[in-house]
Design an enzyme around this catalytic site. Structure first.
Site, PDB file in Angstrom:
ATOM      1  CB  THR A  13      -0.939  -0.007   1.212  1.00 49.00           C
ATOM      2  OG1 THR A  13      -1.824  -1.128   1.120  1.00 49.00           O
ATOM      3  CG2 THR A  13      -1.764   1.273   1.277  1.00 49.00           C
ATOM      4  CB  ALA A  14       3.311   2.593   2.442  1.00 50.01           C
ATOM      5  CD  GLU A  34       5.886  -6.791  -3.453  1.00 46.37           C
ATOM      6  OE1 GLU A  34       5.634  -7.917  -3.008  1.00 46.37           O
ATOM      7  OE2 GLU A  34       5.908  -5.749  -2.739  1.00 46.37           O
ATOM      8  CD1 TRP A  63       5.142 -11.852   3.218  1.00 49.61           C
ATOM      9  CD2 TRP A  63       7.083 -12.842   2.717  1.00 49.61           C
ATOM     10  NE1 TRP A  63       5.973 -10.884   2.708  1.00 49.61           N
ATOM     11  CE2 TRP A  63       7.174 -11.460   2.391  1.00 49.61           C
ATOM     12  CE3 TRP A  63       8.184 -13.658   2.495  1.00 49.61           C
ATOM     13  CZ2 TRP A  63       8.331 -10.904   1.845  1.00 49.61           C
ATOM     14  CZ3 TRP A  63       9.342 -13.104   1.953  1.00 49.61           C
ATOM     15  CH2 TRP A  63       9.404 -11.748   1.641  1.00 49.61           C
ATOM     16  N   GLY A  88      -1.282  -5.634   1.281  1.00 49.82           N
ATOM     17  CA  GLY A  88      -2.601  -5.868   1.852  1.00 49.82           C
ATOM     18  C   GLY A  88      -3.734  -5.323   1.017  1.00 49.82           C
ATOM     19  CG  HIS A 493      -6.275  -4.478  10.447  1.00 52.76           C
ATOM     20  ND1 HIS A 493      -7.545  -4.389  11.005  1.00 52.76           N
ATOM     21  CD2 HIS A 493      -6.461  -4.765   9.139  1.00 52.76           C
ATOM     22  CE1 HIS A 493      -8.448  -4.611  10.064  1.00 52.76           C
ATOM     23  NE2 HIS A 493      -7.818  -4.848   8.927  1.00 52.76           N
TER      24      HIS A 493
END
Length: 559
Positions: A13-14, A34, A63, A88, A493
Site C-alpha cells: 500500500t505505502a 517488490e 509469505w 494488503g 492490521h
C-alpha cells in the site's frame, strides 16, 4: 536503475503510493522493489480484481510458512501477510475506514508531532473518491469508494440496521466524515466493479510509463548496506542472482512485520538482543519491533434461508458496521465494532452463509516482532499478545456479547436458521479450499446447505471445529467467556513496530517524516510508523500516511 534518488523496499500500500508521488518530479529517479509478483493494470489477476476478496484465498500472494503467536503462551498459527504488488490492498476485504479523531489526536502523546486529526484529514480527503460526496470532475481522487446498495443487502443486514436504530444508534451516512458511534453502510475501496488496490489506483499505465520510475518485481531485498551510520543502498536477490544497488536514499515500506525485521538484521534495534544473534549493533533503538499492535476479532456464521440471501452472482463481502463505545475507564470512545458480512465464498454456495462479527478497534495490548537469525531466509517471529492488557479482554467480551444480543434480536433472528461461533483463523478459509479440493468442497457444500436444518447444523459443526453451534430463534447454547477469548483472532492490521516519536524516546524509531533515528539516508514509511493502531482497517490510514510523508519529502526537496 543505478543509484536512484529513492529506492523503495516493498510495493505494498505505502510503497505504491510513494513510487507514484515521488516520481511526479521528473528530476527524481525512483526504484520500487517488490518481493512478490507485479499486478500491472493490463494484467490484473481476476481474483485480485474481484470485489469479493477471492485473492485472500490464493496462497501464491502470501509469505509462506509465516506464523504468529496469538496470545501469550499459545502455539504459533499461520498468519497471512501479503507478498504481492499492492500488499494488503490486493488481498484485504476492501473496508475503507479512516479511524476516529481521537486516534490521531492521541498520537501526539507518543511524540508524533503534526499527526493530529486536523493534520491528517486533508490527506484523507485528497485520497478518497467517495461516491457520497460531491467532487469537481477536474480533480479526481485516486481511490474510488462506494457502498453496497441497501436494496441488495441480505435480510440479516437489514435486521442489523433495524436493531441498531431501535437501540438508539444514529444512522451515519458517511462514517468517515462523521466519526463516532452509529450504524453505517461500510465504505469500500472499489470502483467500476473492481477492487481499488494501491497499484490499480497509483501505479497506473501513465505512471508506469514515466522514464524516471522503475518497478522491479519478484525481487527480495536481502540486506541494507551501511557505511558507518549511513545507508548506501541494498543487496537484492532476483532469479537466484544477488545484485548490489546503490541509492541516495532508501525507504522501507515492507510493512509492520518485515520493515522492523530488516532494521534488526541490519544492526538497528535493541543492542543487547542483536549481540546475542551475532549482529553488530549500529544504532541502539529498543523500539524497533516493539509496540506491535493489531485488532482482535471474531465471527458468528449464520446459515441463511432462500429469500434472505445475497444474489448468488453478487460478489460483495462487507456490508455494514456499528461503532459503539465500551465506556470503560481510560478507554477512548467508539472503541468497539460490530459488522455484517454478506457471503463467505465467491462461489454460489457462499451466499447461503453470512457473518456477524465483533472487534476491539482501540486495543491497548502490545506485542513484538523479533528475528531469530541475521539470515533473511529465516522469517520474523511475531508475538501479538492479544488481550494481554487488562483493559482489553473486558472490552472484547463486551463487543462479542453485543453481537450475541443482535443475533437474538427479533429483527435479525427471523432472517437466519442457525448461528455458529467460528475458531480463531481467517474465516474465509473455513468455507473455501483451493484447486481440486475447492471443486469437491463446493459439491459437498451445496449438498450440505441444501440439507434439512438439523443435518446442515451437524455438518457445519464438523467443518468449523473447534467452532460450534450457538443458537437460533428457538434456543441457544450459551457461549462462555473463555470460548469468546479463545475465538479471538488477529486481523491483518499489524502496526506500530517502527513508531514515530521524539528522539529522546528510546521506544521511538522514526521522526514525524519517517527518518530513522541515528541512521542517515534511511526512512520507514508504512503502517509500522503509526504510534498506535487506528480504529479502522489499516489500508486507508496507511495510504494517508504515505501521501502525507511523500508530500513532506517533496516539500523539503523544493525548499
Amino acid at each position: 536503475m543505478e543509484n536512484p534518488d529513492f529506492l523503495i523496499v516493498g510495493g505494498g500500500t505505502a510503497g505504491s503510493v510513494l513510487a507514484a508521488r515521488l516520481s511526479e518530479d521528473g528530476a527524481t529517479r525512483v526504484l520500487l522493489i517488490e518481493a512478490g509478483q507485479d499486478t500491472p493494470p493490463d494484467a490484473m489477476p481476476a481474483d485480485i480484481a474481484d470485489t469479493f476478496p477471492s485473492s485472500s484465498l490464493n496462497p501464491g500472494y502470501f509469505w509462506p510458512e509465516l506464523k504468529a503467536e496469538r496470545v501469550i503462551g499459545e502455539a504459533r498459527r499461520s498468519y497471512p501477510q501479503a507478498r504481492v504488488m499492492g500488499g494488503g490492498s490486493s488481498v484485504m476485504g476492501m473496508w475503507a475506514l479512516r479511524g476516529v479523531p481521537s486516534d490521531f489526536n492521541s498520537w501526539g502523546s507518543f511524540g508524533a508531532q503534526g499527526w493530529a486529526w486536523d493534520d491528517v484529514v486533508k490527506f484523507y480527503r485528497q485520497v478518497e473518491g467517495d461516491e457520497v460526496r460531491h467532487r469537481e470532475s477536474n480533480s479526481p481522487a485516486p481511490m474510488p469508494i462506494r457502498r453496497v446498495p441497501k436494496e441488495q443487502w441480505p435480510g440479516f443486514a437489514h435486521g442489523f440496521e433495524t436493531a441498531a436504530v431501535q437501540r438508539g444508534f444514529a444512522q451515519v451516512h458517511d462514517i468517515n466524515e462523521n466519526g463516532g458511534d452509529g450504524f453505517f453502510a461500510l465504505p469500500l475501496s472499489q470502483g467500476d466493479g473492481r477492487r481499488a488496490s494501491s497499484p490499480q489506483c497509483y501505479l497506473t499505465d501513465v505512471v508506469r510509463r514515466r522514464p524516471n520510475l522503475e518497478v522491479m518485481a519478484n525481487a527480495r531485498v536481502s540486506k541494507l548496506n551501511l557505511d558507518g551510520g549511513r545507508v548506501t543502498g541494498v543487496d537484492v536477490e532476483q532469479g537466484g542472482v544477488i545484485k548490489t544497488i546503490a541509492a541516495r536514499q532508501v525507504i522501507l515500506s515492507a510493512g509492520a512485520i518485515h520493515s522492523p525485521a530488516m532494521l534488526l538484521r541490519s544492526g538497528i534495534g535493541p543492542a543487547a538482543d542483536l549481540q546475542k544473534l551475532g549482529i553488530a549493533p549500529i544504532v541502539d533503538r529498543p523500539g524497533v519491533g516493539a509496540n506491535l499492535q493489531n485488532h482482535a476479532y471474531l465471527h458468528f456464521a449464520l446459515t441463511i434461508p432462500q429469500g434472505q440471501r445475497f444474489a448468488a452472482d453478487l460478489h460483495q463481502f462487507g456490508l455494514a458496521g456499528l461503532r459503539h463505545s465500551s465506556g470503560l475507564t481510560d478507554c477512548p470512545p467508539s472503541d468497539l465494532l460490530n459488522f455484517a458480512i454478506g457471503r463467505v465464498s465467491p462461489r454460489p454456495y457462499g451466499a447461503a452463509i453470512g457473518m456477524v462479527g465483533a472487534a476491539l478497534y482501540a486495543p491497548k495490548s502490545r506485542g513484538r516482532v523479533t528475528v531469530d537469525s541475521p539470515d533473511v531466509r529465516v522469517l520474523p517471529r511475531i508475538d501479538f499478545r492479544l488481550l494481554s492488557d487488562p483493559r482489553d479482554a473486558p472490552r472484547f467480551l463486551k463487543a462479542a456479547r453485543y453481537a450475541e444480543t443482535l443475533l437474538r434480536d427479533p429483527a435479525i433472528a427471523s432472517t437466519y436458521e442457525d448461528a455458529f461461533i467460528l475458531p480463531p483463523v481467517l474465516s474465509l478459509h473455513q468455507f473455501n479450499q483451493p484447486g481440486l479440493k475447492g471443486a469437491l468442497f463446493e459439491l459437498a457444500a451445496k449438498a450440505a446447505l441444501a440439507s434439512p436444518p438439523a443435518v446442515k447444523r451437524r455438518l457445519l459443526e464438523q467443518v468449523i471445529r473447534p467452532g460450534r453451534w450457538v443458537g437460533n430463534r428457538r434456543g441457544q447454547r450459551p457461549v462462555t467467556d473463555a470460548e469468546i477469548i479463545a475465538a479471538a483472532a488477529p486481523m491483518g492490521h499489524p502496526t506500530s513496530t517502527c513508531s514515530i516519536g521524539a528522539p529522546d524516546n528510546p521506544m521511538a524509531v522514526v521522526d514525524s517524516e519517517g527518518r530513522v533515528y541515528g541512521v542517515d539516508n534511511l526512512r520507514v514509511i508504512d503502517a509500522s510508523v503509526m504510534p498506535a493502531v487506528p480504529s479502522a482497517n489499516t489500508n486507508l490510514p496507511t495510504t494517508m500516511v504515505a501521501e502525507k510523508m511523500a508530500h513532506a519529502i517533496r516539500a523539503a526537496a523544493n525548499g
